[in-house]
Design a protein around this motif. Structure first.
Motif: not given
Length: 132
Positions: A37-47
């Motif tokens: 699952r990929f999502y954005r947190m504080d303009d950074e892509l998280q996995k």
């Protein structure tokens, strides 16, 4: 009346499947699937990666045991099942797994063997599907 218990999962096998037989002769295949699952947190892509244990039975189990291997992509449709038991130390244990009724095998891509090979990957003619 049964409650709704349905799951759709897509991911890749984390290990080769294990095909076994019950004492009464029913085939059962177990494998593990990693789903990203990929999502954005504080303009950074998280996995975020989650791991799920899957079991299949009978013809679906035979097909999965013969066709699947570590790294292969699958789409699993089934239900959740919770197993509960008491451990030898007396503590209560449980495990939730997916019992798959339907498993779709994603196409495999072949990689060029050397630099002279074409850069486009060959796709299997048809995705394999195992279903009841």
């Amino acid at each position: 009346m049964n409650s709704l218990n349905s799951i759709l999962l897509e991911g890749n096998l984390t290990r080769d499947p294990v095909l076994k037989e019950t004492p009464k002769g029913s085939p059962v295949c177990e494998f593990s699937v990693a789903s990203n699952r990929f999502y954005r947190m504080d303009d950074e892509l998280q996995k975020e990666v989650s791991f799920f244990d899957v079991e299949t039975w009978n013809k679906v189990a035979e097909r999965c045991g013969g066709e699947l291997a570590k790294g292969r992509g699958v789409r699993v449709i089934g239900r959740l099942k919770q197993n509960r038991w008491v451990a030898t130390d007396g503590s209560n244990r449980s495990r939730v797994l997916i019992v798959a009724d339907h498993v779709e095998f994603k196409p495999q891509f072949s990689r060029p063997q050397d630099e002279d090979s074409t850069e486009s990957a060959d796709v299997e003619e048809e995705a394999l599907v195992a279903a009841l």
